[in-house]
Scaffold this motif. Structure first.
Motif, PDB file in Angstrom:
ATOM      1  N   ARG A   1       0.826  -1.199   0.000  1.00 37.21           N
ATOM      2  CA  ARG A   1       0.000   0.000   0.000  1.00 37.21           C
ATOM      3  C   ARG A   1       0.864   1.253   0.000  1.00 37.21           C
ATOM      4  NH1 ARG A   1      -2.725  -2.714   4.103  1.00 37.21           N
ATOM      5  NH2 ARG A   1      -2.134  -1.122   5.605  1.00 37.21           N
ATOM      6  N   GLN A   2       1.971   1.213   0.744  1.00 36.34           N
ATOM      7  CA  GLN A   2       2.849   2.376   0.764  1.00 36.34           C
ATOM      8  C   GLN A   2       3.447   2.629  -0.616  1.00 36.34           C
ATOM      9  OE1 GLN A   2       1.774   3.816   3.731  1.00 36.34           O
ATOM     10  NE2 GLN A   2       3.847   4.614   3.667  1.00 36.34           N
ATOM     11  N   GLU A   3       3.851   1.540  -1.302  1.00 38.67           N
ATOM     12  CA  GLU A   3       4.397   1.705  -2.648  1.00 38.67           C
ATOM     13  C   GLU A   3       3.343   2.246  -3.608  1.00 38.67           C
ATOM     14  OE1 GLU A   3       6.141  -1.883  -3.979  1.00 38.67           O
ATOM     15  OE2 GLU A   3       7.679  -1.965  -2.422  1.00 38.67           O
ATOM     16  N   GLN A   4       2.118   1.767  -3.460  1.00 38.58           N
ATOM     17  CA  GLN A   4       1.053   2.260  -4.328  1.00 38.58           C
ATOM     18  C   GLN A   4       0.768   3.733  -4.054  1.00 38.58           C
ATOM     19  OE1 GLN A   4      -0.422   0.673  -6.896  1.00 38.58           O
ATOM     20  NE2 GLN A   4      -1.351   2.667  -7.312  1.00 38.58           N
ATOM     21  N   ARG A   5       0.780   4.113  -2.781  1.00 39.02           N
ATOM     22  CA  ARG A   5       0.554   5.514  -2.446  1.00 39.02           C
ATOM     23  C   ARG A   5       1.683   6.391  -2.975  1.00 39.02           C
ATOM     24  NH1 ARG A   5      -1.080   4.124   3.787  1.00 39.02           N
ATOM     25  NH2 ARG A   5      -3.201   3.358   3.363  1.00 39.02           N
ATOM     26  N   LEU A   6       2.928   5.907  -2.874  1.00 34.83           N
ATOM     27  CA  LEU A   6       4.050   6.670  -3.402  1.00 34.83           C
ATOM     28  C   LEU A   6       3.923   6.826  -4.915  1.00 34.83           C
ATOM     29  CD1 LEU A   6       6.775   8.044  -3.053  1.00 34.83           C
ATOM     30  CD2 LEU A   6       7.883   5.799  -3.199  1.00 34.83           C
ATOM     31  N   ALA A   7       3.511   5.755  -5.585  1.00 36.77           N
ATOM     32  CA  ALA A   7       3.314   5.849  -7.035  1.00 36.77           C
ATOM     33  C   ALA A   7       2.201   6.830  -7.375  1.00 36.77           C
ATOM     34  CB  ALA A   7       3.009   4.463  -7.609  1.00 36.77           C
ATOM     35  N   ASP A   8       1.142   6.842  -6.571  1.00 39.44           N
ATOM     36  CA  ASP A   8       0.044   7.787  -6.824  1.00 39.44           C
ATOM     37  C   ASP A   8       0.511   9.225  -6.617  1.00 39.44           C
ATOM     38  OD1 ASP A   8      -1.627   5.683  -7.356  1.00 39.44           O
ATOM     39  OD2 ASP A   8      -2.485   5.599  -5.335  1.00 39.44           O
ATOM     40  N   VAL A   9       1.313   9.460  -5.581  1.00 39.17           N
ATOM     41  CA  VAL A   9       1.819  10.817  -5.334  1.00 39.17           C
ATOM     42  C   VAL A   9       2.681  11.277  -6.505  1.00 39.17           C
ATOM     43  CG1 VAL A   9       3.374  12.172  -3.883  1.00 39.17           C
ATOM     44  CG2 VAL A   9       1.678  10.677  -2.828  1.00 39.17           C
ATOM     45  N   GLN A  10       3.549  10.401  -7.004  1.00 34.23           N
ATOM     46  CA  GLN A  10       4.394  10.775  -8.133  1.00 34.23           C
ATOM     47  C   GLN A  10       3.559  11.064  -9.383  1.00 34.23           C
ATOM     48  OE1 GLN A  10       8.310   8.596  -8.510  1.00 34.23           O
ATOM     49  NE2 GLN A  10       7.306   7.173  -7.106  1.00 34.23           N
ATOM     50  N   ARG A  11       2.552  10.246  -9.589  1.00 30.14           N
ATOM     51  CA  ARG A  11       1.720  10.460 -10.780  1.00 30.14           C
ATOM     52  C   ARG A  11       0.921  11.753 -10.672  1.00 30.14           C
ATOM     53  NH1 ARG A  11      -3.408   9.285 -11.235  1.00 30.14           N
ATOM     54  NH2 ARG A  11      -3.331   7.966  -9.364  1.00 30.14           N
ATOM     55  N   LEU A  12       0.298  11.977  -9.514  1.00 32.63           N
ATOM     56  CA  LEU A  12      -0.530  13.172  -9.354  1.00 32.63           C
ATOM     57  C   LEU A  12       0.303  14.446  -9.345  1.00 32.63           C
ATOM     58  CD1 LEU A  12      -3.035  11.851  -6.648  1.00 32.63           C
ATOM     59  CD2 LEU A  12      -3.452  12.151  -9.099  1.00 32.63           C
ATOM     60  N   GLY A  13       1.503  14.394  -8.750  1.00 30.82           N
ATOM     61  CA  GLY A  13       2.373  15.562  -8.728  1.00 30.82           C
ATOM     62  C   GLY A  13       3.271  15.692  -9.942  1.00 30.82           C
ATOM     63  N   ASN A  14       3.196  14.707 -10.856  1.00 29.77           N
ATOM     64  CA  ASN A  14       4.039  14.691 -12.057  1.00 29.77           C
ATOM     65  C   ASN A  14       5.508  14.862 -11.687  1.00 29.77           C
ATOM     66  OD1 ASN A  14       4.540  14.334 -14.734  1.00 29.77           O
ATOM     67  ND2 ASN A  14       3.653  16.281 -15.406  1.00 29.77           N
ATOM     68  N   LEU A  15       5.955  14.081 -10.721  1.00 26.99           N
ATOM     69  CA  LEU A  15       7.348  14.109 -10.288  1.00 26.99           C
ATOM     70  C   LEU A  15       7.799  12.687  -9.996  1.00 26.99           C
ATOM     71  CD1 LEU A  15       7.350  13.688  -6.917  1.00 26.99           C
ATOM     72  CD2 LEU A  15       6.487  16.000  -7.020  1.00 26.99           C
ATOM     73  N   GLY A  16       9.092  12.490  -9.967  1.00 28.88           N
ATOM     74  CA  GLY A  16       9.660  11.180  -9.682  1.00 28.88           C
ATOM     75  C   GLY A  16      10.967  11.324  -8.923  1.00 28.88           C
ATOM     76  N   TRP A  17      11.286  10.320  -8.122  1.00 28.06           N
ATOM     77  CA  TRP A  17      12.501  10.394  -7.326  1.00 28.06           C
ATOM     78  C   TRP A  17      13.686   9.806  -8.100  1.00 28.06           C
ATOM     79  CZ3 TRP A  17      14.792   5.741  -6.573  1.00 28.06           C
ATOM     80  CH2 TRP A  17      13.990   4.603  -6.639  1.00 28.06           C
ATOM     81  N   ALA A  18      14.861  10.277  -7.725  1.00 31.04           N
ATOM     82  CA  ALA A  18      16.102   9.811  -8.368  1.00 31.04           C
ATOM     83  C   ALA A  18      17.198   9.733  -7.320  1.00 31.04           C
ATOM     84  CB  ALA A  18      16.506  10.752  -9.496  1.00 31.04           C
ATOM     85  N   ASN A  19      18.123   8.797  -7.530  1.00 32.55           N
ATOM     86  CA  ASN A  19      19.224   8.593  -6.599  1.00 32.55           C
ATOM     87  C   ASN A  19      20.502   8.305  -7.402  1.00 32.55           C
ATOM     88  OD1 ASN A  19      19.781   8.029  -3.518  1.00 32.55           O
ATOM     89  ND2 ASN A  19      20.925   6.482  -4.640  1.00 32.55           N
ATOM     90  N   TRP A  20      21.601   8.988  -7.049  1.00 38.18           N
ATOM     91  CA  TRP A  20      22.893   8.793  -7.721  1.00 38.18           C
ATOM     92  C   TRP A  20      23.944   8.464  -6.677  1.00 38.18           C
ATOM     93  CZ3 TRP A  20      19.612  12.798  -9.172  1.00 38.18           C
ATOM     94  CH2 TRP A  20      19.167  12.775 -10.495  1.00 38.18           C
ATOM     95  N   ASP A  21      24.596   7.322  -6.824  1.00 43.08           N
ATOM     96  CA  ASP A  21      25.710   6.925  -5.956  1.00 43.08           C
ATOM     97  C   ASP A  21      26.994   7.468  -6.563  1.00 43.08           C
ATOM     98  OD1 ASP A  21      27.796   5.518  -4.596  1.00 43.08           O
ATOM     99  OD2 ASP A  21      26.288   4.054  -3.962  1.00 43.08           O
TER     100      ASP A  21
END
Length: 794
Positions: free
Chosen positions: A409-429
């Motif tokens: 459910r948390q992953e689904q909510r995070l995906a919904d937030v990204q879709r609704l806000g038209n944003l996505g997270w990124a990580n660079w090592d």
């Protein structure tokens, strides 16, 4: 130190413990048992024959079901037949063999009673056979009426079942109209009710005496109010059987005995299991249970439990998988054979039952609404959401459910937030040069996930050349100094140029060296376009403001040039004149209405009030042309009517002229207090004398610009000391949709209410006439007053 793995997309995989069984596979597995079910249906039918035979024996002997079964078993052994053959023989389904001497009983054994001869009661034997085909209580009622009509003269049969409230519910009827059946669907628990008395005492009630009238009785009413003979007989299994005769004759003794046997026979029908479901504990049910026991996931097989009326009141669990702990409340109890509503917790009973009833009604799979259920987790109660799915399987239902994991459910909510806000997270090592993007970042850049994420140092390469330097500088400060960044930039994507924004921060090691960068990329194209549109609107508003300011300044200058307003009363020819001018358009101080109040060279006074049709610059231009031309004509010696005729010609033939206009021209001679006036389609002046208001009679005159051959005439009015004359335009009196006469009356009443001798009475007069809202039309008023004593001129 954190390390990130390179991924190209995100997938949500359910845990093995939460996987739901494949209903399609389950249906195929269960379908393979149909052959076994078909084989056992014959056994179910045979069982029905046995039970029907038991009912027949009960009807003839008056014994219990156990006694009837023992009788049939002993008789089968004595005749060396199978139990089924003996039952068929008892029901008359097979032609009995010639009578033979009964076998001698074994020493010490009880003697076997002879088989009852059903041929002596053909009606009862035929009814026994017919009952085998009755599937519902209503079918049973129809069958009983058909068999009882000839011998008992029955014309209606009712079957009632007891209710928990103490009353009765109608479960089957024949010979009674649907309207009457609906009216008597339930019988309240009232004392003196024959059907209830029969059930309570266990004895029949015979209501066949003349004039008999006992309590509420659905069988009591007859034609023309006559009471019919009827009987209420208790059925040993709990029902009550009602029979009504066609006439009021009493039931003869043989009919009464026959009806008692019929009631006992109905008890045998009610104990017979339905042919649609095999008896509990048979081989087919065990096979289905074994199949369910081997299936993964959580699922149960349900069969409906129906009331005598056919309504589904509950569901019975026929088989369950090992993971069906929802129906055992976490205990190691086997739920098979239990009712659904007594197993499931109250929190999910409603959603489960609604989904099952929906599937039973539609015959198609359905999804149930999610419901929370609390379960033990590390000793604490934690609500867990479950989802249902119900699929039909013949006359049964396959119910499965899946537990939603909180992390899912948390992953689904995070995906919904990204879709609704038209944003996505990124990580660079920064140590391993590995990058991780969410699926939304790939969608924002329009990049194929198979190509993988872009390194942080390669991010400026995705920006437009004009925005690349700022982004390069921000990335350098982020990776070199650990300084957070919030940079807008534009990128070219397959969907066109997009306005993007990157917000990121660095994680450092113990020496303060950045080792990892995490943040998000947001598509702000829609917001940026809205900002640009707003900026453009603001510029347009500023430009419009400058234009309006210039127009206001020009209007003020036009006011002074075209229609100068006096600062106080004017006194041409010894008269006192107040002037009021109110434009309809806010902020514009000049319109299509105008006035003139001047003293002519010969000492007379000239008064003009006019109104050009319409508004705007064209109306103002026409107004100015008519105003100055009229004054010039009269000053140079033209008569009032001559001036109006020439102005009409001017308005018809001038290229810049605008529409039509109305006008009043009035000339006042002080020596004789004589007023001569003419009008062109204008409202008449209002004269106030000695407290009385009246309108002057209008001479002939048509609107200027309305005719090529107009006729204008003059009228004369001798003024007296103290008189008051009001010239006005139609904006003062018109109030659509009311008529103009109502406005004229209102003006006369308001003017008479103000004393003519008072100074400054024009302003309160206008306040009483004009509404507080914005004016619909321009208003121009001349308030002319004749002094009480003749004016002395030097």
């Amino acid at each position: 130190m954190c390390h990130a793995r390179r991924v190209t997309s995100e997938h949500a995989t359910p845990t093995e413990s939460g996987a739901a069984p494949d209903l399609g596979t389950l249906a195929e597995v269960v379908a393979r048992q149909r052959a076994e079910l078909d084989r056992l249906r014959d056994l179910a039918t045979a069982s029905a024959v046995v039970e029907q035979a038991k009912g027949a024996v009960m009807a003839l002997t008056g014994g219990t079901a156990e006694d009837a079964h023992e009788t049939l078993v002993r008789r089968a052994k004595a005749e060396r037949r199978t139990l089924l053959e003996e039952c068929r023989r008892t029901l008359g389904a097979l032609t009995p063999p010639p009578a033979a001497a009964p076998a001698s009983p074994a020493p010490g054994a009880m003697p076997v009673p002879p088989a009852p001869d059903l041929s002596g009661d053909a009606a009862l034997a035929g009814l026994t056979e017919a009952l085998a085909g009755a599937g519902t209580p209503r079918d049973l009622a129809r069958c009983l009426l058909e068999r009882l009509a000839p011998g008992v003269a029955a014309d209606a049969v009712l079957l009632y079942a007891p209710l928990p409230s103490g009353g009765l519910e109608l479960v089957g009827h024949a010979g009674l109209g649907d309207a009457a059946a609906a009216r008597w669907r339930e019988v309240p628990p009232l004392s003196g009710t024959p059907a209830l008395d029969a059930l309570r005492t266990g004895e029949p009630r015979w209501l066949d005496c003349p004039g008999h009238d006992d309590g509420p009785d659905p069988l009591g009413a007859g034609p023309r109010g006559r009471r019919r003979s009827r009987a209420w007989l208790p059925v040993p299994t709990g029902l009550c059987l009602g029979v009504r005769r066609r006439d009021g004759a009493p039931f003869p003794p043989d009919a009464r005995e026959h009806l008692r046997a019929v009631a006992r026979l109905c008890a045998g029908w009610l104990t017979t299991p339905g042919p649609r479901r095999p008896p509990a504990g048979d081989g087919a049910a065990e096979a289905v249970r074994r199949v369910f026991g081997a299936l993964p996931g959580a699922a149960v097989l349900l069969t409906p439990v129906r009331a005598p009326s056919g309504e589904v009141r509950d569901l019975r669990i026929e088989a369950a998988t090992a993971q069906a702990s929802l129906f055992t409340d976490g205990r190691a109890t086997d739920p098979v054979g239990r009712r659904l509503l007594e197993c499931v917790p109250a929190a999910c009973a409603g959603p489960v039952l609604r989904a099952c009833l929906r599937t039973l009604a539609a015959g198609e799979p359905s999804e149930g609404e999610p419901f929370p259920l609390r379960g033990p987790t590390d000793g604490a109660a934690e609500p867990v959401t479950h989802r249902l799915r119900v699929a039909p399987l013949d006359d049964a239902l396959v119910l499965s459910w899946i537990r939603e994991d909180p992390s899912d459910r948390q992953e689904q909510r995070l995906a919904d937030v990204q879709r609704l806000g038209n944003l996505g997270w990124a990580n660079w090592d920064l140590v391993t040069d590995e990058a991780t993007w969410s699926a939304q970042v790939f969608a924002i850049f329009g990049r194929d996930p198979a190509h993988g994420p872009v390194p942080l140092t390669g991010l400026p390469g995705l920006a437009l050349p004009d925005d690349a330097p700022a982004l390069t500088r921000a990335v350098g400060e982020l990776t070199g100094e650990g300084r957070p960044c919030d940079v807008p930039f534009r990128a070219r994507t397959p969907g066109g140029i997009r306005h993007l924004r990157i917000v990121a921060e660095a994680a450092t090691d113990g020496r303060g060296t950045p080792v990892e960068v995490h943040g998000f990329v947001q598509d702000v194209t829609a917001r940026r376009r809205a900002e640009l549109a707003l900026l453009e609107s603001e510029r347009a508003m500023l430009t419009q403001h400058d234009v309006l300011l210039a127009e206001r300044t020009l209007a003020a200058r036009l006011q002074d040039a075209l229609l100068p307003l006096p600062r106080g009363p004017v006194r041409p020819a010894g008269l006192r004149v107040e002037v009021a001018y109110l434009p309809a358009q806010a902020g514009v101080q000049v319109g299509g209405d105008w006035f003139s109040a001047i003293e002519l060279p010969d000492g007379d006074a000239l008064f003009v009030v006019g109104d050009v049709a319409g508004h705007g610059v064209d109306a103002v231009a026409t107004m100015a042309q008519l105003r100055f031309t009229a004054k010039g004509m009269v000053v140079t010696g033209s008569s009032l009517t001559g001036a109006l005729a020439r102005l009409n010609t001017l308005l018809l033939h001038s290229r810049g002229a605008h529409g039509t206009a109305s006008m009043v021209l009035a000339r006042y001679s002080a020596a004789r207090r004589r007023l001569v006036w003419a009008q062109a389609g204008h409202l008449p002046p209002l004269l106030l004398r000695d407290g009385t208001a009246r309108f002057l009679d209008r001479p002939k005159g048509i609107l200027l610009g309305a005719s090529t051959a107009p006729v204008y005439e003059e009228a004369e009015c001798l003024m007296e000391p103290g008189d008051r004359l009001i010239l006005y335009t139609d904006g003062l009196v018109e109030r659509p949709p009311e008529g103009i006469d109502r406005g004229l009356d209102r003006l006369a009443e308001a003017a008479a209410a103000h004393q003519a001798g008072e100074a400054g009475t024009l302003e309160p007069l206008l306040a009483s006439l004009l509404p507080p809202a914005e004016l619909r039309d321009d208003v121009c008023v001349l308030d002319i007053r004749v002094p009480d004593a003749p004016a002395h001129r030097p």
